[in-house]
Structures are given as C-alpha cells and as structure tokens.
Design a protein around this motif. Structure first.
Motif, PDB file in Angstrom:
ATOM      1  N   GLN A  52      -7.281  22.036  29.594  1.00 37.60           N
ATOM      2  CA  GLN A  52      -7.016  21.042  28.626  1.00 37.60           C
ATOM      3  C   GLN A  52      -8.350  21.200  27.684  1.00 37.60           C
ATOM      4  OE1 GLN A  52      -6.736  17.034  29.627  1.00 37.60           O
ATOM      5  NE2 GLN A  52      -6.295  16.297  27.523  1.00 37.60           N
ATOM      6  N   LEU A  53      -8.248  21.274  26.433  1.00 34.54           N
ATOM      7  CA  LEU A  53      -9.705  21.829  25.660  1.00 34.54           C
ATOM      8  C   LEU A  53      -9.561  20.449  24.559  1.00 34.54           C
ATOM      9  CD1 LEU A  53      -9.268  25.389  24.956  1.00 34.54           C
ATOM     10  CD2 LEU A  53     -10.797  24.357  26.603  1.00 34.54           C
ATOM     11  N   ALA A  54     -10.820  20.342  23.794  1.00 38.54           N
ATOM     12  CA  ALA A  54     -10.802  19.651  22.560  1.00 38.54           C
ATOM     13  C   ALA A  54      -9.883  19.895  21.800  1.00 38.54           C
ATOM     14  CB  ALA A  54     -12.228  19.444  22.220  1.00 38.54           C
ATOM     15  N   PRO A  55      -9.241  19.142  20.688  1.00 40.80           N
ATOM     16  CA  PRO A  55      -8.157  19.447  19.764  1.00 40.80           C
ATOM     17  C   PRO A  55      -8.711  20.661  19.093  1.00 40.80           C
ATOM     18  CG  PRO A  55      -8.748  17.136  19.734  1.00 40.80           C
ATOM     19  CD  PRO A  55      -9.647  17.744  20.751  1.00 40.80           C
ATOM     20  N   ASN A  56      -9.833  20.610  18.394  1.00 42.40           N
ATOM     21  CA  ASN A  56     -10.084  21.669  17.446  1.00 42.40           C
ATOM     22  C   ASN A  56     -11.292  22.815  18.064  1.00 42.40           C
ATOM     23  OD1 ASN A  56      -9.154  20.743  15.463  1.00 42.40           O
ATOM     24  ND2 ASN A  56     -10.545  18.917  14.797  1.00 42.40           N
ATOM     25  N   GLY A  57     -11.184  22.783  19.495  1.00 41.82           N
ATOM     26  CA  GLY A  57     -12.251  23.736  20.058  1.00 41.82           C
ATOM     27  C   GLY A  57     -13.468  22.876  20.366  1.00 41.82           C
ATOM     28  N   TYR A  58     -14.529  23.803  20.750  1.00 42.72           N
ATOM     29  CA  TYR A  58     -15.669  23.311  20.999  1.00 42.72           C
ATOM     30  C   TYR A  58     -16.605  23.527  19.907  1.00 42.72           C
ATOM     31  CZ  TYR A  58     -14.290  22.523  25.966  1.00 42.72           C
ATOM     32  OH  TYR A  58     -13.689  22.492  26.966  1.00 42.72           O
ATOM     33  N   GLU A  59     -17.072  22.295  19.299  1.00 42.63           N
ATOM     34  CA  GLU A  59     -18.195  22.268  18.242  1.00 42.63           C
ATOM     35  C   GLU A  59     -19.535  22.816  18.781  1.00 42.63           C
ATOM     36  OE1 GLU A  59     -17.582  22.058  14.897  1.00 42.63           O
ATOM     37  OE2 GLU A  59     -15.511  22.146  15.652  1.00 42.63           O
ATOM     38  N   ILE A  60     -20.257  23.834  18.122  1.00 41.97           N
ATOM     39  CA  ILE A  60     -21.302  24.096  18.620  1.00 41.97           C
ATOM     40  C   ILE A  60     -22.419  24.081  17.505  1.00 41.97           C
ATOM     41  CG2 ILE A  60     -22.900  26.288  19.581  1.00 41.97           C
ATOM     42  CD1 ILE A  60     -20.295  27.406  20.950  1.00 41.97           C
ATOM     43  N   LEU A 141     -11.788  33.234  24.282  1.00 43.43           N
ATOM     44  CA  LEU A 141     -12.097  32.490  23.184  1.00 43.43           C
ATOM     45  C   LEU A 141     -12.338  33.060  22.069  1.00 43.43           C
ATOM     46  CD1 LEU A 141     -14.973  30.278  25.047  1.00 43.43           C
ATOM     47  CD2 LEU A 141     -12.401  29.652  24.416  1.00 43.43           C
ATOM     48  N   VAL A 142     -12.088  32.506  20.795  1.00 39.98           N
ATOM     49  CA  VAL A 142     -12.367  33.159  19.540  1.00 39.98           C
ATOM     50  C   VAL A 142     -13.229  32.124  18.867  1.00 39.98           C
ATOM     51  CG1 VAL A 142     -10.699  34.874  19.494  1.00 39.98           C
ATOM     52  CG2 VAL A 142     -10.305  32.462  18.427  1.00 39.98           C
ATOM     53  N   GLY A 143     -13.976  32.535  17.725  1.00 36.74           N
ATOM     54  CA  GLY A 143     -14.740  31.635  17.184  1.00 36.74           C
ATOM     55  C   GLY A 143     -15.189  32.018  15.741  1.00 36.74           C
TER      56      GLY A 143
END
Length: 181
Positions: A52-60, A141-143
């Motif tokens: 389970q991930l955050a809705p918009n991915g991980y903000e860095i 992952l993609v970013g």
C-alpha cells in the motif's frame, strides 16, 4: 575507373567521419567549489503492487550542499522532508548539460528504496529524463524530478564573532587560575 570510384568513396567516407567526430561536443564541467542543490519530485509504482503506497507516490524534497574538487564530488550537507528520509545521496556525474544522481533512503511506513535519476538542464535548472528505482529491493519505481543548482554563499564570519568568544575563554581561564592561587 573502378579504382577511382573506390578512392572517391573512401575520401568521402573519411571526410564524413571526421565531420561527425568534430560535431561531438564534450560536456562542460562545473567549476570546483560548493553548490546548493534543491531536488524535488516523487517516486511511484508504475503498476498495481501488493504494497500500500501513498496515493501520489512518495514526495521527495532534498536540500544538499555538493562540493566538487576535480573529479571528486561530495555531498557535505543533506536534509530531506520527514516523510521520506534520504540516507545517502551521490552525484555520479555533475555537468552543466546533465547530472546523474543516486539515492537511497526510507519511505513512510518503513519501506526502503533506492533509485537513480538522470536529469538534463542548463547549468542551474534540470528536469529528469528518467528516474527509476526499487521499493524494498523488489517493487519497481518510476519518478519525475527537478533539480536547482546555485553556487553557495560561503560567508566568512566577521572578526568580532570569533575574537570575542576566544577572548572570553582566555579571560575565564586566567580568572580561574588566579582564584586557585
């Protein structure tokens, strides 16, 4: 006649090869010194995953000081947003036209990640052309990232800022010594 045609073709090929090699432009290195770097963006899972991930991915968000000395590139100061802790940030290449960064850290909920970002730009503002990585060493992952690089202002403290505390310590040492006697 056939030999002449082969000779002309060889000359043309040689001329075209020299022209092509002359068109290759070496990237421009940053000058030695320290640079303030701001990296912003996010990593996300490209396909549904069991984690389970955050809705918009991980903000860095990362603020770093990167010092270049010849071929050596060191990250001397590193701070990141609390939701995603960057444990290690490495600049693989640092050129005016492109930079390549490797990072690893811990996401919210304790997941570990690592990734590599390749960004192109103009010596100050960069945008990622690719950013890939893995979550917990397994999930791809993609970013999408941007980086801003500016020369850091290294201010030298004024004389009183250094001299007054030193004088106070020396004065206290003499005072304490005199009290003992």
């Amino acid at each position: 006649m056939r030999k002449l045609s082969i000779l002309i073709c060889a000359a043309l090929l040689l001329t075209m090869a020299q022209t092509a090699s002359a068109m290759v432009v070496a990237p421009t290195e940053f000058a030695d010194g320290c640079y303030c770097v701001k990296l912003e963006g996010s990593y996300g899972v490209p396909a549904p995953a069991s984690v389970q991930l955050a809705p918009n991915g991980y903000e860095i968000q990362v603020d770093a000081q990167v010092c270049k000395n010849g071929e050596d590139i060191d990250v001397t100061i590193l701070s990141s947003n609390p939701g995603v802790t960057i444990d290690e940030l490495e600049f693989i290449s640092l050129y005016q036209e492109f930079i390549e960064i490797s990072a690893n850290g811990t996401c919210a909920m304790g997941h570990t990640f690592n990734g590599t970002m390749y960004l192109t730009g103009d010596g100050q503002n960069y945008a990622s052309t690719y950013a890939t990585g893995t979550l917990d060493g397994q999930i791809p992952l993609v970013g999408d990232f941007t980086v801003t690089i500016n020369e850091c202002e290294n201010s030298i403290p004024e004389f009183p800022t250094i001299a007054l505390p030193v004088a106070a310590i020396i004065g206290l040492a003499f005072f304490m010594q005199r009290r003992k006697d």
